[in-house]
Design a protein around this motif. Structure first.
Motif, PDB file in Angstrom:
ATOM      1  N   THR A 299      -2.461  -5.381   2.553  1.00  0.00           N
ATOM      2  CA  THR A 299      -3.903  -5.610   2.337  1.00  0.00           C
ATOM      3  C   THR A 299      -4.356  -6.867   3.072  1.00  0.00           C
TER       4      THR A 299
ATOM      5  N   GLU B 100       0.629 -16.985   3.046  1.00  0.00           N
ATOM      6  CA  GLU B 100       1.559 -16.140   2.283  1.00  0.00           C
ATOM      7  C   GLU B 100       2.540 -17.072   1.558  1.00  0.00           C
TER       8      GLU B 100
ATOM      9  N   SER C 106       4.666  -4.649  -0.346  1.00  0.00           N
ATOM     10  CA  SER C 106       4.649  -4.103   1.017  1.00  0.00           C
ATOM     11  C   SER C 106       6.034  -4.035   1.655  1.00  0.00           C
TER      12      SER C 106
ATOM     13  N   VAL D  35      -0.717 -20.540  -2.442  1.00  0.00           N
ATOM     14  CA  VAL D  35      -1.958 -21.217  -2.856  1.00  0.00           C
ATOM     15  C   VAL D  35      -1.806 -21.547  -4.334  1.00  0.00           C
TER      16      VAL D  35
ATOM     17  N   VAL E 180       0.031   1.974   0.531  1.00  0.00           N
ATOM     18  CA  VAL E 180       0.501   1.727   1.907  1.00  0.00           C
ATOM     19  C   VAL E 180      -0.617   2.053   2.897  1.00  0.00           C
TER      20      VAL E 180
HETATM   21  C1  LIG Z   1       8.659  -0.257  -5.695  1.00  0.00           C
HETATM   22  C2  LIG Z   1       7.333   0.127  -5.082  1.00  0.00           C
HETATM   23  C3  LIG Z   1       7.196   1.367  -4.473  1.00  0.00           C
HETATM   24  C4  LIG Z   1       5.976   1.726  -3.901  1.00  0.00           C
HETATM   25  N1  LIG Z   1       5.908   2.893  -3.180  1.00  0.00           N
HETATM   26  C5  LIG Z   1       4.772   3.189  -2.491  1.00  0.00           C
HETATM   27  C6  LIG Z   1       4.729   4.295  -1.599  1.00  0.00           C
HETATM   28  O1  LIG Z   1       5.747   4.955  -1.343  1.00  0.00           O
HETATM   29  N2  LIG Z   1       3.545   4.581  -1.001  1.00  0.00           N
HETATM   30  C7  LIG Z   1       2.433   3.845  -1.208  1.00  0.00           C
HETATM   31  O2  LIG Z   1       1.365   4.169  -0.669  1.00  0.00           O
HETATM   32  N3  LIG Z   1       2.469   2.729  -1.988  1.00  0.00           N
HETATM   33  C8  LIG Z   1       3.613   2.372  -2.601  1.00  0.00           C
HETATM   34  N4  LIG Z   1       3.666   1.223  -3.331  1.00  0.00           N
HETATM   35  C9  LIG Z   1       2.486   0.338  -3.349  1.00  0.00           C
HETATM   36  C10 LIG Z   1       2.329  -0.379  -1.996  1.00  0.00           C
HETATM   37  O3  LIG Z   1       3.539  -1.006  -1.649  1.00  0.00           O
HETATM   38  C11 LIG Z   1       1.203  -1.434  -2.031  1.00  0.00           C
HETATM   39  O4  LIG Z   1       0.062  -0.907  -2.675  1.00  0.00           O
HETATM   40  C12 LIG Z   1       0.808  -1.834  -0.595  1.00  0.00           C
HETATM   41  O5  LIG Z   1       1.954  -2.279   0.104  1.00  0.00           O
HETATM   42  C13 LIG Z   1      -0.274  -2.913  -0.553  1.00  0.00           C
HETATM   43  O6  LIG Z   1       0.260  -4.091  -1.028  1.00  0.00           O
HETATM   44  P1  LIG Z   1      -0.594  -5.444  -1.102  1.00  0.00           P
HETATM   45  O7  LIG Z   1      -0.694  -6.043   0.248  1.00  0.00           O
HETATM   46  O8  LIG Z   1      -1.859  -5.196  -1.824  1.00  0.00           O
HETATM   47  O9  LIG Z   1       0.333  -6.332  -2.037  1.00  0.00           O
HETATM   48  P2  LIG Z   1       1.730  -7.059  -1.730  1.00  0.00           P
HETATM   49  O10 LIG Z   1       2.491  -6.405  -0.661  1.00  0.00           O
HETATM   50  O11 LIG Z   1       2.409  -7.252  -3.032  1.00  0.00           O
HETATM   51  O12 LIG Z   1       1.257  -8.444  -1.154  1.00  0.00           O
HETATM   52  C14 LIG Z   1       0.802  -9.509  -1.951  1.00  0.00           C
HETATM   53  C15 LIG Z   1       1.302 -10.786  -1.306  1.00  0.00           C
HETATM   54  O13 LIG Z   1       0.600 -11.886  -1.850  1.00  0.00           O
HETATM   55  C16 LIG Z   1       1.481 -12.981  -1.894  1.00  0.00           C
HETATM   56  N5  LIG Z   1       0.916 -13.919  -2.864  1.00  0.00           N
HETATM   57  C17 LIG Z   1       0.695 -13.706  -4.185  1.00  0.00           C
HETATM   58  N6  LIG Z   1       0.120 -14.805  -4.744  1.00  0.00           N
HETATM   59  C18 LIG Z   1      -0.021 -15.717  -3.742  1.00  0.00           C
HETATM   60  C19 LIG Z   1      -0.538 -17.044  -3.687  1.00  0.00           C
HETATM   61  N7  LIG Z   1      -1.032 -17.669  -4.783  1.00  0.00           N
HETATM   62  N8  LIG Z   1      -0.512 -17.694  -2.487  1.00  0.00           N
HETATM   63  C20 LIG Z   1      -0.033 -17.093  -1.372  1.00  0.00           C
HETATM   64  N9  LIG Z   1       0.488 -15.835  -1.378  1.00  0.00           N
HETATM   65  C21 LIG Z   1       0.479 -15.161  -2.551  1.00  0.00           C
HETATM   66  C22 LIG Z   1       2.801 -12.362  -2.330  1.00  0.00           C
HETATM   67  O14 LIG Z   1       3.912 -13.171  -2.008  1.00  0.00           O
HETATM   68  C23 LIG Z   1       2.781 -11.030  -1.574  1.00  0.00           C
HETATM   69  O15 LIG Z   1       3.470 -11.102  -0.334  1.00  0.00           O
HETATM   70  C24 LIG Z   1       4.863   0.832  -3.955  1.00  0.00           C
HETATM   71  C25 LIG Z   1       5.008  -0.403  -4.574  1.00  0.00           C
HETATM   72  C26 LIG Z   1       6.226  -0.763  -5.129  1.00  0.00           C
HETATM   73  C27 LIG Z   1       6.367  -2.116  -5.766  1.00  0.00           C
END
Ligand SMILES: Cc1cc2nc3c(=O)[nH]c(=O)nc-3n(C[C@H](O)[C@H](O)[C@H](O)COP(=O)(O)OP(=O)(O)OC[C@H]3O[C@@H](n4cnc5c(N)ncnc54)[C@H](O)[C@@H]3O)c2cc1C
Length: 467
Positions: free
Chosen positions: A48, A69, A78, A219, A390
């Motif tokens: 995201t 990050e 992710s 952060v 994803v």
């Molecule tokens: C086990 C598992 C299996 C999944 N399987 C699927 C799948 O097969 N297909 C699918 O579509 N989706 C799947 N998902 C969901 C998918 O991975 C996520 O929805 C997608 O990757 C988007 O993630 P994101 O960027 O929103 O969050 P994230 O990837 O969790 O990123 C959030 C980031 O923010 C950082 N962060 C948090 N707080 C702070 C702060 N205060 N300061 C700085 N950095 C910070 C964290 O370190 C992290 O890197 C799965 C999730 C999991 C956990």
């Protein structure tokens, strides 16, 4: 397989996500060690946050963008997911139809466009994320699940997707498991990817377009400062006009997120590469992403080097939003997963798992991304994908940018974007409610899919629990 020997199958597995453990994984980048200024701050280096940073630069090449990050790129969901890429923005058609029936034609079209744009971005920037447009097979593991297949096929066809019902024999001839009672074949708008490579690729492209990315820079505080914001990290700070918060299930920087999102742990195993004989023994020539149709479901797929990633089933909520490295390992879940794996593929007895891990899913009660503004409109959050983010993460990032810039678009007019899910209650009700719901879902699976009074009540309230 003898249940006592199950723990041996994963005992030597690396306790870390397979995707992040690849030999050519980049080292985490440098932390922020000074005060910097930006037009846009992105917090979170998952898909995201990375899409938000890249799209913001592409839209306005002069905009100064900084991404912070806390750990390393793809540290969170992710880098831990199954890598299923699904065009749906609504955690599947059924969920979308139940919540936003009038909007579904638009939501499905936007999902298709989003899916196409992800492929286009990977091609244009030569991101080798090992994407395979394989389609998906959803298997019935019990007769009542087989009975639901025609409905799934019809729903997909209603929105223009090819779909086919497979009998038990046809399902088993696609993928050789004695456990299948039938399947829904959904050959388009779905595929599998190496999600960490996608994130690393997006990070490289973002840097190349001028985004400044700092890793190991959590952060610790985000507050208003004049007309903008000030974000503090242990080594420095960012003064920005606006911020996108893409922190998923992690402890949020703004209070509102805590009401709507709970971290739910999901566990996965990856096997050693299959030798040609074992590979041949399971069929699976189409290399589709595979799932099953229970409330508690598995997801599994092949990797480029013919390992099987096998995850899901348990969805564990820890009291008071418990998160952190100690939850990355859960022997009971690994044992359950290993047991189900060898029941599904008895011909693979003796195969070893090389990786095991857990990851927190940002679950909300309606199973799809939600948005909100905070700090007087200076910050927007996009969280709550509930295990299907994803592909939807790119859409989430686009909407977040629309909202930050006050743009009136087709996306921002969606009810899905303007409304929020039913919030979770505070503790201890939160834990009690989720535990009750998990048990009720397991019971429904074992009772021919019949939903008891608790689940029916939640259905009426528009609340659910999923991963
Ligand atoms: C086990 C598992 C299996 C999944 N399987 C699927 C799948 O097969 N297909 C699918 O579509 N989706 C799947 N998902 C969901 C998918 O991975 C996520 O929805 C997608 O990757 C988007 O993630 P994101 O960027 O929103 O969050 P994230 O990837 O969790 O990123 C959030 C980031 O923010 C950082 N962060 C948090 N707080 C702070 C702060 N205060 N300061 C700085 N950095 C910070 C964290 O370190 C992290 O890197 C799965 C999730 C999991 C956990």
């Amino acid at each position: 397989m003898d249940p006592d020997s199950l723990p041996a199958s994963y005992a030597d597995a690396e306790p870390r996500p397979f995707w992040l453990d690849q030999a050519d994984a980049p080292e985490p980048g440098a932390p922020l060690e000074e005060e910097v200024e930006a037009d846009l701050l992105v917090v979170g280096g998952g898909l995201t946050g990375l899409w938000a940073a890249l799209l913001a630069r592409e839209e306005e090449p002069d905009r100064e963008v900084v991404l912070l990050e806390g750990e390393r790129i793809a540290f969170g969901a992710s880098g831990r997911n199954g890598g299923f890429v699904d065009a749906s923005l609504t955690h599947g058609i059924e969920n979308g139809v139940a919540r936003w029936p009038d909007e579904m034609p638009a939501l499905e079209r936007l999902g298709r466009e989003n899916f196409a744009a992800i492929k286009e971005t990977m091609a244009r920037h030569r991101i080798d994320a090992r994407f395979e447009e394989t389609g998906e097979l959803a298997f019935a593991m019990a007769p009542h699940q087989a009975a639901s297949i025609p409905e799934i096929v019809e729903a997909a066809q209603t929105y223009g997707w090819p779909a086919e019902a497979l009998s038990a024999e046809e399902a088993q001839s696609e993928v050789h498991s004695p456990t299948y009672h039938g399947a829904a074949s959904l050959p388009e708008g779905r595929g599998v990817v190496d999600p960490a490579r996608l994130a690393w690729g997006l990070a490289d492209v973002s840097r190349a377009t001028g985004v400044r990315i700092f890793e190991r820079s959590p952060v610790t505080r985000l507050a208003r400062a004049g007309a903008g914001l000030l974000a503090a990290t242990p080594g420095g700070g960012v003064r920005a006009r606006r911020a996108v918060l893409a922190t998923s299930a992690f402890p949020p920087l703004v209070r509102a997120i805590r009401r709507y999102v709970v971290p739910v742990y999901d566990y996965a195993l990856v096997t050693e590469p299959l030798d040609p004989e074992r590979r041949a023994s399971i069929g699976w020539a189409g290399r589709q992403g595979l799932t099953d149709l229970g409330n508690q479901f598995h997801y599994y797929r092949l990797t480029r080097d013919d390992r099987i990633l096998w995850g899901g089933y348990d969805a564990v909520y820890n009291f008071a939003n418990g998160m952190g490295p100690r939850h990355d390992e859960r022997p009971a879940s690994f044992e359950l997963l290993a047991g189900h794996f060898f029941e599904t593929f008895p011909q693979l007895e003796g195969l070893r798992f090389t990786h095991r891990w857990g990851g927190a899913i940002d679950t909300c009660s309606r199973f799809s991304v939600l948005f909100g503004t905070a700090l007087g409109g200076r910050a927007v959050y996009a969280v709550g994908y509930t295990g299907l983010g994803v592909a939807a993460s790119r859409f989430g990032a686009q909407v977040a940018l629309d909202l930050l810039d006050g743009r009136d678009t087709e996306r921002t007019r969606l009810r899905m974007v303007r409304t929020k899910p039913v919030p979770f209650p505070p503790e201890p009700l939160r834990w009690a409610g989720i535990t009750l719901t998990r048990r009720a879902l397991a019971k429904a699976d074992s009772r021919g899919g019949r939903r008891g009074p608790w689940l029916r009540l939640l259905d009426r309230l528009g609340m659910g629990f999923d991963s």
